[in-house]
Design a protein around this motif. Structure first.
Motif, PDB file in Angstrom:
ATOM      1  N   PHE A 199      -4.636  -7.368   3.853  1.00  0.00           N
ATOM      2  CA  PHE A 199      -3.778  -8.340   3.178  1.00  0.00           C
ATOM      3  C   PHE A 199      -4.625  -9.465   2.603  1.00  0.00           C
ATOM      4  CE2 PHE A 199      -1.003  -6.213   6.141  1.00  0.00           C
ATOM      5  CZ  PHE A 199       0.198  -6.080   5.452  1.00  0.00           C
ATOM      6  N   ALA A 200      -5.190  -9.240   1.427  1.00  0.00           N
ATOM      7  CA  ALA A 200      -5.919 -10.304   0.751  1.00  0.00           C
ATOM      8  C   ALA A 200      -4.920 -11.282   0.141  1.00  0.00           C
ATOM      9  CB  ALA A 200      -6.821  -9.724  -0.334  1.00  0.00           C
ATOM     10  N   GLN A 201      -5.317 -12.562   0.072  1.00  0.00           N
ATOM     11  CA  GLN A 201      -4.384 -13.588  -0.390  1.00  0.00           C
ATOM     12  C   GLN A 201      -3.928 -13.350  -1.818  1.00  0.00           C
ATOM     13  OE1 GLN A 201      -5.907 -17.570  -0.070  1.00  0.00           O
ATOM     14  NE2 GLN A 201      -3.965 -18.531  -0.647  1.00  0.00           N
ATOM     15  N   ASP A 202      -4.859 -13.073  -2.715  1.00  0.00           N
ATOM     16  CA  ASP A 202      -4.476 -12.859  -4.107  1.00  0.00           C
ATOM     17  C   ASP A 202      -3.606 -11.608  -4.254  1.00  0.00           C
ATOM     18  OD1 ASP A 202      -6.484 -11.176  -3.362  1.00  0.00           O
ATOM     19  OD2 ASP A 202      -7.527 -11.232  -5.289  1.00  0.00           O
ATOM     20  N   THR A 203      -3.890 -10.600  -3.429  1.00  0.00           N
ATOM     21  CA  THR A 203      -3.076  -9.384  -3.482  1.00  0.00           C
ATOM     22  C   THR A 203      -1.645  -9.666  -3.041  1.00  0.00           C
ATOM     23  OG1 THR A 203      -5.024  -8.031  -3.011  1.00  0.00           O
ATOM     24  CG2 THR A 203      -2.869  -7.029  -2.657  1.00  0.00           C
ATOM     25  N   VAL A 204      -1.477 -10.423  -1.970  1.00  0.00           N
ATOM     26  CA  VAL A 204      -0.134 -10.749  -1.479  1.00  0.00           C
ATOM     27  C   VAL A 204       0.641 -11.543  -2.518  1.00  0.00           C
ATOM     28  CG1 VAL A 204       1.144 -12.036   0.266  1.00  0.00           C
ATOM     29  CG2 VAL A 204      -0.821 -10.647   0.927  1.00  0.00           C
ATOM     30  N   HIS A 205      -0.028 -12.515  -3.163  1.00  0.00           N
ATOM     31  CA  HIS A 205       0.646 -13.310  -4.184  1.00  0.00           C
ATOM     32  C   HIS A 205       1.136 -12.435  -5.336  1.00  0.00           C
ATOM     33  CE1 HIS A 205      -1.458 -17.318  -2.902  1.00  0.00           C
ATOM     34  NE2 HIS A 205      -0.537 -16.902  -2.031  1.00  0.00           N
ATOM     35  N   MET A 206       0.281 -11.540  -5.795  1.00  0.00           N
ATOM     36  CA  MET A 206       0.655 -10.677  -6.923  1.00  0.00           C
ATOM     37  C   MET A 206       1.804  -9.749  -6.538  1.00  0.00           C
ATOM     38  SD  MET A 206      -1.601  -7.812  -8.886  1.00  0.00           S
ATOM     39  CE  MET A 206      -1.499  -6.774  -7.431  1.00  0.00           C
ATOM     40  N   LEU A 207       1.722  -9.177  -5.349  1.00  0.00           N
ATOM     41  CA  LEU A 207       2.757  -8.241  -4.923  1.00  0.00           C
ATOM     42  C   LEU A 207       4.098  -8.937  -4.713  1.00  0.00           C
ATOM     43  CD1 LEU A 207       0.739  -6.023  -2.423  1.00  0.00           C
ATOM     44  CD2 LEU A 207       1.277  -5.579  -4.815  1.00  0.00           C
ATOM     45  N   MET A 208       4.076 -10.133  -4.159  1.00  0.00           N
ATOM     46  CA  MET A 208       5.326 -10.873  -3.988  1.00  0.00           C
ATOM     47  C   MET A 208       5.944 -11.214  -5.335  1.00  0.00           C
ATOM     48  SD  MET A 208       6.247 -11.092  -0.909  1.00  0.00           S
ATOM     49  CE  MET A 208       7.538 -12.311  -1.202  1.00  0.00           C
ATOM     50  N   LEU A 209       5.100 -11.520  -6.321  1.00  0.00           N
ATOM     51  CA  LEU A 209       5.612 -11.818  -7.660  1.00  0.00           C
ATOM     52  C   LEU A 209       6.309 -10.592  -8.248  1.00  0.00           C
ATOM     53  CD1 LEU A 209       5.845 -13.744 -10.063  1.00  0.00           C
ATOM     54  CD2 LEU A 209       3.596 -12.942 -10.826  1.00  0.00           C
ATOM     55  N   VAL A 210       5.667  -9.432  -8.125  1.00  0.00           N
ATOM     56  CA  VAL A 210       6.270  -8.196  -8.640  1.00  0.00           C
ATOM     57  C   VAL A 210       7.574  -7.891  -7.896  1.00  0.00           C
ATOM     58  CG1 VAL A 210       5.957  -5.710  -8.870  1.00  0.00           C
ATOM     59  CG2 VAL A 210       4.073  -7.257  -9.407  1.00  0.00           C
ATOM     60  N   TRP A 211       7.560  -8.053  -6.574  1.00  0.00           N
ATOM     61  CA  TRP A 211       8.747  -7.730  -5.780  1.00  0.00           C
ATOM     62  C   TRP A 211       9.920  -8.633  -6.143  1.00  0.00           C
ATOM     63  CZ3 TRP A 211      12.289  -9.317  -2.186  1.00  0.00           C
ATOM     64  CH2 TRP A 211      12.886  -8.321  -1.400  1.00  0.00           C
ATOM     65  N   VAL A 212       9.673  -9.949  -6.191  1.00  0.00           N
ATOM     66  CA  VAL A 212      10.743 -10.902  -6.495  1.00  0.00           C
ATOM     67  C   VAL A 212      11.250 -10.711  -7.921  1.00  0.00           C
ATOM     68  CG1 VAL A 212      11.305 -13.338  -6.765  1.00  0.00           C
ATOM     69  CG2 VAL A 212       9.957 -12.583  -4.801  1.00  0.00           C
ATOM     70  N   ALA A 213      10.334 -10.535  -8.876  1.00  0.00           N
ATOM     71  CA  ALA A 213      10.746 -10.389 -10.276  1.00  0.00           C
ATOM     72  C   ALA A 213      11.592  -9.134 -10.467  1.00  0.00           C
ATOM     73  CB  ALA A 213       9.515 -10.351 -11.175  1.00  0.00           C
ATOM     74  N   SER A 214      11.166  -8.018  -9.884  1.00  0.00           N
ATOM     75  CA  SER A 214      11.910  -6.770 -10.070  1.00  0.00           C
ATOM     76  C   SER A 214      13.290  -6.845  -9.406  1.00  0.00           C
ATOM     77  CB  SER A 214      11.115  -5.604  -9.499  1.00  0.00           C
ATOM     78  OG  SER A 214      10.881  -5.773  -8.109  1.00  0.00           O
ATOM     79  N   VAL A 215      13.360  -7.424  -8.213  1.00  0.00           N
ATOM     80  CA  VAL A 215      14.654  -7.559  -7.546  1.00  0.00           C
ATOM     81  C   VAL A 215      15.578  -8.483  -8.340  1.00  0.00           C
ATOM     82  CG1 VAL A 215      15.802  -8.466  -5.489  1.00  0.00           C
ATOM     83  CG2 VAL A 215      13.762  -7.039  -5.253  1.00  0.00           C
ATOM     84  N   ALA A 216      15.028  -9.568  -8.872  1.00  0.00           N
ATOM     85  CA  ALA A 216      15.847 -10.490  -9.669  1.00  0.00           C
ATOM     86  C   ALA A 216      16.380  -9.809 -10.922  1.00  0.00           C
ATOM     87  CB  ALA A 216      15.025 -11.726 -10.044  1.00  0.00           C
ATOM     88  N   SER A 265       9.415  -1.506  -5.408  1.00  0.00           N
ATOM     89  CA  SER A 265       8.431  -2.576  -5.207  1.00  0.00           C
ATOM     90  C   SER A 265       7.750  -2.456  -3.851  1.00  0.00           C
ATOM     91  CB  SER A 265       9.119  -3.941  -5.326  1.00  0.00           C
ATOM     92  OG  SER A 265       9.685  -4.104  -6.594  1.00  0.00           O
ATOM     93  N   THR A 266       8.500  -2.071  -2.848  1.00  0.00           N
ATOM     94  CA  THR A 266       7.914  -1.919  -1.513  1.00  0.00           C
ATOM     95  C   THR A 266       6.864  -0.813  -1.497  1.00  0.00           C
ATOM     96  OG1 THR A 266      10.000  -2.668  -0.510  1.00  0.00           O
ATOM     97  CG2 THR A 266       8.451  -1.461   0.900  1.00  0.00           C
ATOM     98  N   VAL A 267       7.149   0.293  -2.177  1.00  0.00           N
ATOM     99  CA  VAL A 267       6.169   1.387  -2.259  1.00  0.00           C
ATOM    100  C   VAL A 267       4.908   0.916  -2.963  1.00  0.00           C
ATOM    101  CG1 VAL A 267       5.733   3.680  -3.205  1.00  0.00           C
ATOM    102  CG2 VAL A 267       7.953   3.152  -2.171  1.00  0.00           C
ATOM    103  N   VAL A 268       5.065   0.180  -4.062  1.00  0.00           N
ATOM    104  CA  VAL A 268       3.902  -0.330  -4.798  1.00  0.00           C
ATOM    105  C   VAL A 268       3.105  -1.305  -3.932  1.00  0.00           C
ATOM    106  CG1 VAL A 268       3.190  -1.735  -6.768  1.00  0.00           C
ATOM    107  CG2 VAL A 268       4.920   0.043  -7.063  1.00  0.00           C
ATOM    108  N   CYS A 269       3.796  -2.165  -3.195  1.00  0.00           N
ATOM    109  CA  CYS A 269       3.106  -3.113  -2.315  1.00  0.00           C
ATOM    110  C   CYS A 269       2.292  -2.380  -1.254  1.00  0.00           C
ATOM    111  CB  CYS A 269       4.119  -4.036  -1.644  1.00  0.00           C
ATOM    112  SG  CYS A 269       4.931  -5.197  -2.759  1.00  0.00           S
TER     113      CYS A 269
END
Length: 420
Positions: A137-154, A123-127
């Motif tokens: 760091f666009a706002q919508d980009t950060v939101h999407m990347l955090m969603l992917v990071w949290v979901a994959s880690v969970a 996820s970090t590489v993708v971010c």
């Protein structure tokens, strides 16, 4: 099937569906790309890669680390290629990258394969690739990347917990199987070898001379074997009835072979029904009828009492052990009564005698001493069948043993008994 196998199947479907979604986005915005042919070339490669690697994500064995790195490389290439084929204005507006949400499939593969640590790394590489593609760091980009990071880690963490639970379950099943086999062997030893050793000890002492030495050695081996049987034995939870009166057989070892089986009370008189692994129906009356003697009264229903052959054989053996207890502890002249009842959902056999009864707490003491006759020959057999064994006794008032075994399927029965 492994607990994670459904996750691999879901990931396979996810990759196909997200590829279709990415292709639809590309076709819809084809003329808006600055270099549509370059974008088309990448989408063709992505489609071919997904098709050729369809089976790679169908199981953990096929999904290797090398494949996951390559899969993530295809996704990162698409993200970094997007600024070269798309316009700057569309990128600033937040237009999806070429692989779009297909990229999440590559990250989820790391999560399922290696757990949350692999998921966090991918996820970090993708971010990082998305930040480079957007140029900040666009706002919508950060939101999407955090969603992917949290979901994959969970998901990775859930997979690790599921694997640990599966391993624990496998260990528990192996221990349970080994314990049941140990108890089955212990019952056989108790019903045969221990009896013979005790008989040799008793007869040797009576004969004297060299036979007495042989009897002494047999007694030592009986004690050693009894200790070996008791070591590591998993004792089932004791019910209220067991705590109140204990277990008659365990008082001095239910089938203690201090003397050979007396007439009319020996479990050896019970004929076999069918092989132990047979599931064919068997009339329990035929197995219990040979117990009837001058001192043993057997009452049975007028209709056949049907149980699977294995269950009928085990229940008959438990009845034989209970009768052996009557012979050993109540004396050769004691009377016993066997009552067979066919209830709608269970079969009940009651063995009652007019002996001296069991002192309170005697069974528990005998079990601690390693005399496991009732625990193995009666209670263990009934527990394996899903049934129960209860003792009702009072000093000077005899003992009553109730053996209950559930039926595989409820069936209509004909009640009533006929004295034999």
């Amino acid at each position: 099937m492994s607990v994670e196998q459904p996750l691999w199947q879901a990931l396979t479907a996810y990759r196909v569906l997200t590829l279709v979604y990415a292709l639809c986005l590309f076709v819809y915005a084809f003329h808006d790309y600055d270099r549509p042919l370059g974008a088309a070339a990448y989408m063709a490669v992505l489609t071919l890669w997904t098709a050729l690697t369809f089976r790679m994500v169908s199981s953990a064995e096929r999904c290797t680390r090398r494949f996951l790195i390559g899969d993530l490389g295809v996704a990162i290439t698409g993200i970094l290629l997007t600024p070269l084929v798309d316009t700057h204005d569309r990128i600033v507006e937040g237009t999806p990258t070429l692989p779009s949400i297909w990229t999440a499939g590559a990250v989820l593969g790391f999560a399922i394969k290696g757990g949350w640590r692999w998921a966090a790394s991918a996820s970090t590489v993708v971010c990082a690739a998305n930040i480079i593609e957007r140029g900040g760091f666009a706002q919508d980009t950060v939101h999407m990347l955090m969603l992917v990071w949290v979901a994959s880690v969970a998901i990775g963490y859930v997979v690790e917990v599921a694997r640990a639970s599966e391993r624990t379950l496998e260990r528990a099943l192996r221990i349970e199987a080994a314990t049941r086999e140990r108890e089955r062997l212990a019952r056989d030893i108790h019903d045969s070898v221990l009896q013979v050793l005790a008989m040799v000890q008793r007869r040797g002492a009576a004969i004297g001379g060299e036979a007495a030495e042989l009897g002494r050695m047999a007694g030592e081996q009986e004690i050693a074997l009894r200790s070996l049987v008791a070591t590591g034995l998993v004792t089932p939870p004791r019910g209220a009835a067991d705590d109140r009166i204990g277990d008659r057989d365990d008082v001095t070892d239910a089938t203690d072979p201090a003397s050979p089986p007396g007439p009319g009370l020996a479990s050896a008189d019970v004929p076999p029904c069918l092989p132990e692994d047979s599931a064919e129906p068997c009339d329990l009356r035929a197995l219990l009828a040979p117990h009837a003697r001058s001192h043993v009264t057997f009452s049975e229903p007028g209709a056949p009492v049907i149980l699977p052959a294995a269950a009928a054989g085990e229940l008959a053996a438990a009845v034989g052990a209970a009768l052996d207890n009557v012979r050993v502890h109540a004396g050769e002249g004691a009377r016993a009564w066997i009552l067979l009842e066919d209830e709608p959902g269970a079969v009940m056999v009651t063995v009652r005698d007019d002996g001296p009864g069991i002192p309170e707490g005697r069974l528990a003491d005998a079990e601690r001493e390693g005399r496991l006759g009732v625990a193995l020959s009666i209670r263990g057999r009934l527990r394996d069948l899903g049934g129960t064994a209860e003792w009702i006794s009072a000093p000077g008032q005899g003992t009553e043993v109730e053996l209950t075994v559930p039926k595989p399927k409820p069936a209509a029965t004909t009640k009533g008994t006929t004295a034999r």
